[in-house]
Design a protein around this motif. Structure first.
Motif, short mmCIF file in Angstrom:
data_model
loop_
_atom_site.label_atom_id
_atom_site.label_comp_id
_atom_site.label_asym_id
_atom_site.label_seq_id
_atom_site.Cartn_x
_atom_site.Cartn_y
_atom_site.Cartn_z
N LYS A 6 -7.12 -0.89 -4.14
CA LYS A 6 -5.70 -0.95 -3.75
C LYS A 6 -5.16 0.45 -3.48
N GLU A 45 -3.59 1.91 0.06
CA GLU A 45 -2.23 2.44 0.12
C GLU A 45 -2.19 3.89 0.55
N ASP A 102 -7.21 -7.83 -6.53
CA ASP A 102 -6.57 -8.79 -7.42
C ASP A 102 -5.76 -9.78 -6.58
N ALA A 150 -2.99 -11.24 -7.03
CA ALA A 150 -1.56 -10.91 -7.00
C ALA A 150 -1.29 -9.79 -5.99
N ASP A 151 -2.21 -8.82 -5.89
CA ASP A 151 -2.05 -7.73 -4.92
C ASP A 151 -2.18 -8.25 -3.49
N ALA A 190 -1.41 -11.26 -2.48
CA ALA A 190 -0.16 -11.99 -2.19
C ALA A 190 0.98 -11.02 -1.89
N ALA A 191 1.07 -9.94 -2.65
CA ALA A 191 2.14 -8.96 -2.43
C ALA A 191 1.98 -8.27 -1.08
N MET A 192 0.76 -7.91 -0.71
CA MET A 192 0.52 -7.26 0.58
C MET A 192 0.81 -8.23 1.73
N SER A 193 0.46 -9.47 1.54
CA SER A 193 0.71 -10.49 2.57
C SER A 193 2.21 -10.70 2.77
N ALA A 194 2.99 -10.60 1.69
CA ALA A 194 4.43 -10.84 1.76
C ALA A 194 5.21 -9.64 2.30
N GLU A 195 4.60 -8.45 2.30
CA GLU A 195 5.30 -7.26 2.80
C GLU A 195 5.68 -7.44 4.26
N SER A 196 6.85 -6.99 4.59
CA SER A 196 7.30 -7.12 5.98
C SER A 196 7.34 -5.77 6.70
#
Length: 166
Positions: free
Chosen positions: A114, A118, A132, A134-135, A137-143
């Motif tokens: 990660k 970044e 992970d 959760a990571d 999912a967070a990267m996918s949700a970033e706009s």
């Protein structure tokens, strides 16, 4: 006895399947399969039904694909840290795009992968369990457009071996 033949057959296959350039056999394109083959030299000879195979090994690991092996880098302890491939400009179907070199890196943890993403030190992550969930999912949700997450259907085969005697 014959109930387990699919598993026994699967265990006889070389995984992952590899292709080797004919020039990496001791006799090149005209190699004799009985005396100039790819089985490791240390295996010696094997005879079955009057036919003897002498293991000769190979001259190297050059393949026949779109990428050529360049080197393997290791840590001071001998663990592989990076494997490098260059574009094979002689391949009949050149790889698309402008990538000239592939560097396959080994990271010690999800966090290290990660952090490399970044910091723009890593361009691509492939495989199951590398990051992970959760990571991901967070990267996918970033706009903000920093990352593109693409998930495919699973492509790995798994075999479960059960001891039916217990």
């Amino acid at each position: 006895q014959d109930k387990y033949y699919p598993l026994l057959q699967e265990l006889t296959y070389i995984r992952p399947l590899r292709m080797l350039s004919p020039t990496m056999f001791h006799g090149g394109l005209s190699s004799d399969p009985l005396t100039q083959n790819s089985c490791p030299e240390g295996w010696g000879e094997a005879t079955l039904d009057g036919v003897t195979v002498k293991c000769a090994g190979t001259l190297g690991i050059a393949g026949t694909g779109r990428w050529k092996y360049v080197e393997t880098k290791t840590s001071g302890a001998g663990a592989v840290t990076e494997v490098v491939f260059d574009r094979n400009v002689d391949h009949w179907a050149l790889a698309a795009g402008d990538v000239e070199r592939l560097r396959l890196m080994v990271y010690g943890s999800h966090e290290a992968v990660k952090a490399a993403l970044e910091a723009d030190e890593l361009d691509l992550v492939v495989g199951s369990g590398v990051l992970d969930p959760a990571d991901i999912a967070a990267m996918s949700a970033e706009s903000n457009g920093n990352f593109e997450v693409v998930l495919t259907e699973p492509i790995q085969n798994r075999i479960v071996i059960l001891n039916s005697n217990k």
